[in-house]
Scaffold this motif. Structure first.
Motif, PDB file in Angstrom:
ATOM      1  N   THR A 298       0.667  -1.161   0.137  1.00 35.79           N
ATOM      2  CA  THR A 298      -0.033  -0.145  -0.080  1.00 35.79           C
ATOM      3  C   THR A 298       0.801   1.412  -0.159  1.00 35.79           C
ATOM      4  OG1 THR A 298      -1.682  -1.201   1.283  1.00 35.79           O
ATOM      5  CG2 THR A 298      -1.849   1.253   1.314  1.00 35.79           C
ATOM      6  N   LEU A 299       0.605   2.016  -1.104  1.00 38.41           N
ATOM      7  CA  LEU A 299       1.449   3.186  -1.350  1.00 38.41           C
ATOM      8  C   LEU A 299       2.876   3.254  -1.391  1.00 38.41           C
ATOM      9  CD1 LEU A 299      -0.945   5.817   1.081  1.00 38.41           C
ATOM     10  CD2 LEU A 299      -0.849   5.499  -1.584  1.00 38.41           C
ATOM     11  N   GLY A 300       3.521   1.914  -1.275  1.00 40.15           N
ATOM     12  CA  GLY A 300       5.013   1.817  -1.685  1.00 40.15           C
ATOM     13  C   GLY A 300       5.817   1.951  -0.534  1.00 40.15           C
ATOM     14  N   GLY A 301       7.080   2.194  -0.547  1.00 41.95           N
ATOM     15  CA  GLY A 301       8.120   2.393   0.415  1.00 41.95           C
ATOM     16  C   GLY A 301       8.614   1.051   0.951  1.00 41.95           C
ATOM     17  N   PHE A 302       8.501  -0.162  -0.025  1.00 39.06           N
ATOM     18  CA  PHE A 302       8.940  -1.346   0.372  1.00 39.06           C
ATOM     19  C   PHE A 302      10.255  -1.727  -0.213  1.00 39.06           C
ATOM     20  CE2 PHE A 302       9.032  -5.924  -0.692  1.00 39.06           C
ATOM     21  CZ  PHE A 302       8.371  -6.752   0.401  1.00 39.06           C
ATOM     22  N   ARG A 303      11.132  -2.312   0.575  1.00 40.36           N
ATOM     23  CA  ARG A 303      12.467  -2.948   0.316  1.00 40.36           C
ATOM     24  C   ARG A 303      12.275  -4.406   0.858  1.00 40.36           C
ATOM     25  NH1 ARG A 303      16.857  -1.143   2.010  1.00 40.36           N
ATOM     26  NH2 ARG A 303      15.612  -0.104   3.962  1.00 40.36           N
ATOM     27  N   ALA A 304      13.109  -5.351  -0.107  1.00 37.64           N
ATOM     28  CA  ALA A 304      13.368  -6.714   0.407  1.00 37.64           C
ATOM     29  C   ALA A 304      14.534  -7.080  -0.136  1.00 37.64           C
ATOM     30  CB  ALA A 304      12.447  -7.555   0.160  1.00 37.64           C
ATOM     31  N   VAL A 305      15.207  -8.100   0.178  1.00 36.79           N
ATOM     32  CA  VAL A 305      16.573  -8.740  -0.359  1.00 36.79           C
ATOM     33  C   VAL A 305      16.382 -10.233  -0.627  1.00 36.79           C
ATOM     34  CG1 VAL A 305      18.908  -9.251   0.147  1.00 36.79           C
ATOM     35  CG2 VAL A 305      18.069  -7.124   0.958  1.00 36.79           C
ATOM     36  N   HIS A 334      10.834 -10.653 -13.860  1.00 41.02           N
ATOM     37  CA  HIS A 334      12.205 -10.406 -13.792  1.00 41.02           C
ATOM     38  C   HIS A 334      12.895 -11.422 -12.935  1.00 41.02           C
ATOM     39  CE1 HIS A 334      11.652  -6.313 -15.396  1.00 41.02           C
ATOM     40  NE2 HIS A 334      10.558  -6.285 -14.539  1.00 41.02           N
ATOM     41  N   ARG A 335      14.149 -11.812 -13.254  1.00 40.00           N
ATOM     42  CA  ARG A 335      15.043 -12.480 -12.539  1.00 40.00           C
ATOM     43  C   ARG A 335      15.634 -11.570 -11.173  1.00 40.00           C
ATOM     44  NH1 ARG A 335      14.319 -17.765 -13.732  1.00 40.00           N
ATOM     45  NH2 ARG A 335      13.923 -18.046 -15.898  1.00 40.00           N
ATOM     46  N   TRP A 336      15.491 -12.374 -10.046  1.00 42.39           N
ATOM     47  CA  TRP A 336      15.979 -11.619  -8.774  1.00 42.39           C
ATOM     48  C   TRP A 336      16.931 -12.463  -8.246  1.00 42.39           C
ATOM     49  CZ3 TRP A 336      11.882 -10.115  -4.288  1.00 42.39           C
ATOM     50  CH2 TRP A 336      12.532  -9.183  -3.389  1.00 42.39           C
ATOM     51  N   PRO A 337      18.529 -11.911  -8.278  1.00 41.70           N
ATOM     52  CA  PRO A 337      19.369 -12.965  -7.931  1.00 41.70           C
ATOM     53  C   PRO A 337      19.489 -12.685  -6.369  1.00 41.70           C
ATOM     54  CG  PRO A 337      19.985 -11.268  -9.692  1.00 41.70           C
ATOM     55  CD  PRO A 337      18.698 -11.118  -9.222  1.00 41.70           C
ATOM     56  N   ALA A 338      20.086 -13.797  -5.493  1.00 42.53           N
ATOM     57  CA  ALA A 338      20.077 -13.940  -4.360  1.00 42.53           C
ATOM     58  C   ALA A 338      21.007 -12.695  -4.082  1.00 42.53           C
ATOM     59  CB  ALA A 338      20.635 -15.263  -4.014  1.00 42.53           C
ATOM     60  N   GLY A 339      20.868 -12.122  -2.791  1.00 39.76           N
ATOM     61  CA  GLY A 339      21.560 -11.011  -2.424  1.00 39.76           C
ATOM     62  C   GLY A 339      21.142  -9.660  -2.864  1.00 39.76           C
ATOM     63  N   ALA A 340      20.128  -9.593  -3.933  1.00 35.18           N
ATOM     64  CA  ALA A 340      20.074  -8.433  -4.535  1.00 35.18           C
ATOM     65  C   ALA A 340      18.763  -7.628  -3.828  1.00 35.18           C
ATOM     66  CB  ALA A 340      19.714  -8.468  -6.153  1.00 35.18           C
ATOM     67  N   GLU A 341      18.775  -6.393  -3.910  1.00 35.35           N
ATOM     68  CA  GLU A 341      17.638  -5.664  -3.389  1.00 35.35           C
ATOM     69  C   GLU A 341      16.569  -5.210  -4.152  1.00 35.35           C
ATOM     70  OE1 GLU A 341      17.797  -2.982   0.454  1.00 35.35           O
ATOM     71  OE2 GLU A 341      17.562  -1.521  -1.239  1.00 35.35           O
ATOM     72  N   LEU A 342      15.201  -5.498  -3.817  1.00 36.86           N
ATOM     73  CA  LEU A 342      14.239  -4.878  -4.593  1.00 36.86           C
ATOM     74  C   LEU A 342      13.759  -3.745  -3.813  1.00 36.86           C
ATOM     75  CD1 LEU A 342      12.381  -5.115  -6.911  1.00 36.86           C
ATOM     76  CD2 LEU A 342      11.034  -6.551  -5.626  1.00 36.86           C
ATOM     77  N   GLU A 343      13.411  -2.530  -4.584  1.00 30.66           N
ATOM     78  CA  GLU A 343      12.631  -1.646  -4.096  1.00 30.66           C
ATOM     79  C   GLU A 343      11.515  -1.298  -4.775  1.00 30.66           C
ATOM     80  OE1 GLU A 343      13.309   3.141  -2.890  1.00 30.66           O
ATOM     81  OE2 GLU A 343      14.990   2.205  -4.102  1.00 30.66           O
ATOM     82  N   VAL A 344      10.533  -1.133  -4.126  1.00 26.07           N
ATOM     83  CA  VAL A 344       9.175  -0.669  -4.790  1.00 26.07           C
ATOM     84  C   VAL A 344       8.811   0.716  -4.123  1.00 26.07           C
ATOM     85  CG1 VAL A 344       6.605  -1.284  -4.939  1.00 26.07           C
ATOM     86  CG2 VAL A 344       8.154  -2.855  -4.897  1.00 26.07           C
ATOM     87  N   GLY A 345       9.200   1.919  -4.765  1.00 25.93           N
ATOM     88  CA  GLY A 345       9.221   3.084  -4.145  1.00 25.93           C
ATOM     89  C   GLY A 345       7.728   3.558  -3.862  1.00 25.93           C
ATOM     90  N   TRP A 346       7.695   4.827  -3.680  1.00 21.65           N
ATOM     91  CA  TRP A 346       6.341   5.342  -3.145  1.00 21.65           C
ATOM     92  C   TRP A 346       5.510   5.554  -4.351  1.00 21.65           C
ATOM     93  CZ3 TRP A 346       5.343   4.911   1.626  1.00 21.65           C
ATOM     94  CH2 TRP A 346       6.221   5.034   2.533  1.00 21.65           C
TER      95      TRP A 346
END
Length: 530
Positions: A298-305, A334-346
């Motif tokens: 909801t409304l973004g600001g999400f980060r995960a590794v 998309h491929r998400w490699p181990a150790g990489a961070e995904l950011e879903v911005g606002w």
């Protein structure tokens, strides 16, 4: 042979509300409907004077549902009611309001406890919270006013009275009922085949326990399966190795799938993803079944590794989307490699994004769904920093090719939303009914998965009497005394006592999911197939 007198009222494009003369008729009609439901019936929700019937119109049209109700009303009037099931609840009359309520009714506390314990109660309907039964009794002549100021916390097991009803709180929740005692009975357990101990039509007797009294504040219980502990600073939703670690959840991030339709009679809301189209699209992009559980942001600001190599897609509301610091496109796998961070911005366009992982998100399963219900607490808790999220087995279906062009994020700033008729439109003046469609409404800051409160003109009532609680559906426009409507969301209670002037069509709910505080909404009349 005469039928039970009924009046059928519209409740949007997927439900009807059947009004009868009183509670006895409700119980008789509901029992007959439950006995032989035709294919396409999703939910049957009894209330004080109504039965709500929700259908899948692709299987059972509203006109056929009305004909079924007519036949059932005739059969119910001729049948002798079967002996109802009975349950005994042990109770200690140690409630915080016992003395004051007794004084209000002109008797001693012992007399009040005796009147309550010796009454034979019937579960009229459920609602407010999963497993909360509204109990009525011919042996209870009192109409008890609610507290002037509701408590912010009523512990699980509290037994109270309000109006002509008695009830027991299955879990800790706010409440304005006058508390007479406490019970240790597990009123709601998601692990049971029938999670709610009390079901409509059931007889209930209270059995007084002797021995040491306790105070309500001295005891807390939570729903079975809901309590979770922190191991260090990390939690794993399904107990195994995590596939990703949440660094920041943003404003709100929850696990959602298609929800829990079919459980409303137990007081369990549908829940599930607010934007079901976005959920289906994200799952299709990674080769999952369309209803697989994903993360609603909801409304973004999400980060995960990522803790393992994965495949993912993000759909729904649009904003900055970065993987390992590089901009990537939504609506693509998309491929998400181990150790990489995904950011879903606002989120800049719309309000909610869906993050789907190939294999689907694992987690606590309640009534066949992993959806988080933020009001009742069913399902996994909202995601927090440090949580580990596990994915399921890789599906057999291949990953489809990416579309040639991005599908595009929704624009949640100016929305046109279709409304179907509601059951209580005649409770409002002709001017109010016209204003509903003529005004531009603004989404207030009080907008979440439970409901969206709208700012705009006040809708004047044509009648001011109190409406007994009746079944509700997601998208119902309830109008409280302020005159400004609230649109119920997927986590809203399954019954309510404010009149519903209209209902958002099922198809329009996905667009409404992208409304954010400040969004402008214009309503238009929908064509509803009968």
């Amino acid at each position: 042979m005469s039928a039970l007198p009924t009046r059928t009222l519209p409740m949007g494009d997927r439900a009807i509300l059947v009004e009868v003369e009183g509670l006895d008729a409700v119980l008789a009609l509901h029992a007959r409907l439950v006995a032989e439901p035709p294919p396409g019936v999703i939910d049957l929700v009894p209330a004080a004077r109504t039965v709500l019937i929700t259908v899948d119109p692709a299987v059972l049209s509203l006109s056929r549902a009305r004909a079924w109700v007519t036949d059932a009303a005739t059969a119910a009037s001729a049948e002798q009611a079967a002996a109802p099931a009975e349950v005994e609840l042990d109770i200690r009359y140690d409630g915080a309001d016992l003395e004051d309520t007794a004084e209000l009714l002109g008797m001693t506390a012992a007399e009040l406890a005796g009147r309550h314990a010796h009454a034979t109660w019937t579960v009229a309907f459920t609602g407010f919270a999963p497993g909360f039964g509204y109990l009525v009794s011919e042996d209870w002549p009192f109409d008890v006013p609610r507290l002037a100021t509701p408590r912010t916390r009523v512990p699980a097991g509290a037994v109270g009275v309000a109006g002509v009803f008695s009830g027991a709180y299955p879990r800790e929740t706010p409440g304005g009922w006058r508390l007479l005692g406490t019970t240790d009975e597990p009123l709601f357990d998601p692990a049971r085949p029938s999670p709610a101990l009390l079901a409509p039509g059931m007889r209930v007797r209270f059995r007084t326990l002797a021995g040491e009294e306790r105070t309500l504040a001295g005891r807390e219980r939570t729903l079975a399966g809901e309590e979770r502990t922190l191991a260090g600073e990390e939690r794993t939703l399904a107990g195994g190795a995590g596939a990703l670690r949440v660094e920041e959840p943003g404003l709100l991030a929850t696990v959602q799938d298609r929800g829990r339709p079919g459980s409303a009679a137990l007081g369990i809301a549908r829940s599930g993803a607010m934007d079901r189209r976005a959920l289906g699209a994200a799952n299709r992009l990674v080769g999952n079944p369309q209803g697989a559980a994903a993360i609603e942001i909801t409304l973004g600001g999400f980060r995960a590794v990522a803790l393992a190599d994965m495949l993912f897609a993000v759909t729904g509301g649009g904003g900055p989307l970065r993987l390992a610091g590089r901009d990537i496109d939504p609506y693509a796998a998309h491929r998400w490699p181990a150790g990489a961070e995904l950011e879903v911005g606002w989120i800049e366009r719309g309000a909610r994004a869906i993050l789907a992982l190939r294999g689907g998100v694992e987690g606590l399963l309640v009534r066949g769904s992993r959806a988080t219900d933020i009001l009742s607490g069913l399902g996994p808790a909202p995601l927090a920093a440090g949580d580990l999220v596990e994915v399921g087995p890789v599906p057999a279906a291949p990953v489809p090719p990416s579309p040639d062009a991005a599908w595009g994020a929704p624009d949640g700033d100016d929305l046109e939303i279709d409304l179907a008729p509601g059951p209580r439109a005649d409770w409002f003046t002709a001017d109010a009914r016209a204003t509903l469609f003529e005004a531009t409404w603004v989404v207030s800051g009080a907008a979440d998965r439970v409901g969206i409160r709208l700012d705009g003109p006040s809708l004047a009532r044509a009648r001011d009497d109190e409406l007994p609680s009746e079944g509700m559906v997601p998208g119902a426009l309830q109008v409280p005394p302020s005159g400004r409507p609230t649109i119920l969301g997927p986590d809203a209670p399954v019954t309510g006592g404010y009149p519903v002037i209209a209902v958002v069509t099922d198809a329009a709910l996905d667009a409404l999911a992208q409304a954010r505080p400040g969004s402008r909404i214009r309503f238009r009349h929908a064509r509803v197939r009968s």
